[in-house]
Design a protein around this motif. Structure first.
Motif, PDB file in Angstrom:
ATOM      1  N   LEU A  66      -3.003  41.809  44.610  1.00 11.19           N
ATOM      2  CA  LEU A  66      -1.692  41.663  45.232  1.00 11.19           C
ATOM      3  C   LEU A  66      -1.488  42.537  46.470  1.00 11.19           C
ATOM      4  N   PRO A  67      -1.927  43.798  46.487  1.00 11.79           N
ATOM      5  CA  PRO A  67      -1.703  44.612  47.687  1.00 11.79           C
ATOM      6  C   PRO A  67      -2.384  44.058  48.947  1.00 11.79           C
ATOM      7  N   GLU A  68      -3.425  43.263  48.770  1.00 11.64           N
ATOM      8  CA  GLU A  68      -4.141  42.712  49.922  1.00 11.64           C
ATOM      9  C   GLU A  68      -3.713  41.285  50.264  1.00 11.64           C
ATOM     10  N   MET A  69      -2.876  40.692  49.436  1.00  8.15           N
ATOM     11  CA  MET A  69      -2.453  39.312  49.655  1.00  8.15           C
ATOM     12  C   MET A  69      -1.437  39.210  50.778  1.00  8.15           C
ATOM     13  N   SER A  70      -1.339  38.022  51.317  1.00 10.44           N
ATOM     14  CA  SER A  70      -0.342  37.734  52.329  1.00 10.44           C
ATOM     15  C   SER A  70       1.044  38.036  51.764  1.00 10.44           C
ATOM     16  N   GLY A  71       1.910  38.548  52.606  1.00 11.84           N
ATOM     17  CA  GLY A  71       3.256  38.889  52.166  1.00 11.84           C
ATOM     18  C   GLY A  71       3.410  40.327  51.743  1.00 11.84           C
ATOM     19  N   SER A  72       2.294  41.077  51.724  1.00 10.74           N
ATOM     20  CA  SER A  72       2.353  42.500  51.409  1.00 10.74           C
ATOM     21  C   SER A  72       2.524  43.284  52.713  1.00 10.74           C
ATOM     22  N   PRO A  78       6.686  38.104  55.377  1.00  9.28           N
ATOM     23  CA  PRO A  78       7.140  38.126  53.980  1.00  9.28           C
ATOM     24  C   PRO A  78       7.507  36.721  53.496  1.00  9.28           C
ATOM     25  N   TYR A  79       7.581  36.555  52.187  1.00 12.49           N
ATOM     26  CA  TYR A  79       8.039  35.315  51.581  1.00 12.49           C
ATOM     27  C   TYR A  79       9.549  35.208  51.760  1.00 12.49           C
ATOM     28  N   GLU A  80      10.027  34.000  52.026  1.00 14.92           N
ATOM     29  CA  GLU A  80      11.462  33.740  52.151  1.00 14.92           C
ATOM     30  C   GLU A  80      11.883  32.882  50.967  1.00 14.92           C
ATOM     31  N   PHE A  98      12.702  28.191  41.787  1.00 10.94           N
ATOM     32  CA  PHE A  98      13.139  28.387  43.169  1.00 10.94           C
ATOM     33  C   PHE A  98      12.052  27.898  44.111  1.00 10.94           C
ATOM     34  N   GLU A  99      12.345  27.892  45.394  1.00 10.75           N
ATOM     35  CA  GLU A  99      11.362  27.555  46.418  1.00 10.75           C
ATOM     36  C   GLU A  99      11.184  28.748  47.342  1.00 10.75           C
ATOM     37  N   THR A 100      10.003  28.819  47.937  1.00  9.72           N
ATOM     38  CA  THR A 100       9.755  29.827  48.965  1.00  9.72           C
ATOM     39  C   THR A 100       9.206  29.153  50.213  1.00  9.72           C
ATOM     40  N   ARG A 101       9.374  29.848  51.327  1.00 12.27           N
ATOM     41  CA  ARG A 101       8.724  29.499  52.594  1.00 12.27           C
ATOM     42  C   ARG A 101       7.879  30.704  52.974  1.00 12.27           C
TER      43      ARG A 101
END
Length: 140
Positions: A66-72, A78-80, A98-101
């Motif tokens: 997780l620390p290396e994943m996109s959005g970190s 970031p995820y919206e 829910f949904e994210t972008r």
């Protein structure tokens, strides 16, 4: 509207649903995603995820990656999240949708948050299961 249809609206105020939504939103925060310690506080020891890629993740794999994943922090946008809906399935068990972008892509998400079996009511809920399903551009 029937009683069954009105249940989710009343669940949205239940303390367990409120807690699960807050935890879900925290897991989308770049600083939380970048911290194994903060993420571990929110993920159940028996956590499993089926990601948008179709990959199955275990608790240990997610905390390690997780620390290396996109959005970190420092690794991209970031995820919206869109509005999060929660339903209390049983005491200490909440289902969220829910949904994210993120980076121009949408995903529909679902998660289960639970209080560890046998834990006192004051123990926190943690994410037990998560699934993300990509939304095709044609459905945008």
């Amino acid at each position: 509207m029937t009683d069954q249809q009105s249940t989710p609206a009343s669940d949205s105020r239940h303390p367990d649903v409120v807690e699960a939504i807050a935890g879900e939103l925290r897991l989308l925060e770049p600083a939380v995603r970048a911290s194994r310690t903060l993420s571990a506080e929110l993920l159940d020891p028996e956590f499993v995820e089926v990601g948008a890629s179709g990959r199955r993740w275990t608790h240990a794999e997610m905390l390690a990656s997780l620390p290396e994943m996109s959005g970190s922090t420092g690794t991209g946008t970031p995820y919206e999240p869109g509005p999060v809906t929660g339903v209390l399935l049983a005491p200490g068990l909440v289902h969220l949708t829910f949904e994210t972008r993120h980076d121009g892509h949408r995903a529909r998400r679902t998660s289960l948050w639970r209080r560890e079996p046998g834990a006192a009511d004051d123990q926190p809920l943690r994410m037990y299961y998560h699934q993300a399903t990509p939304v095709p551009e044609s459905m945008a």
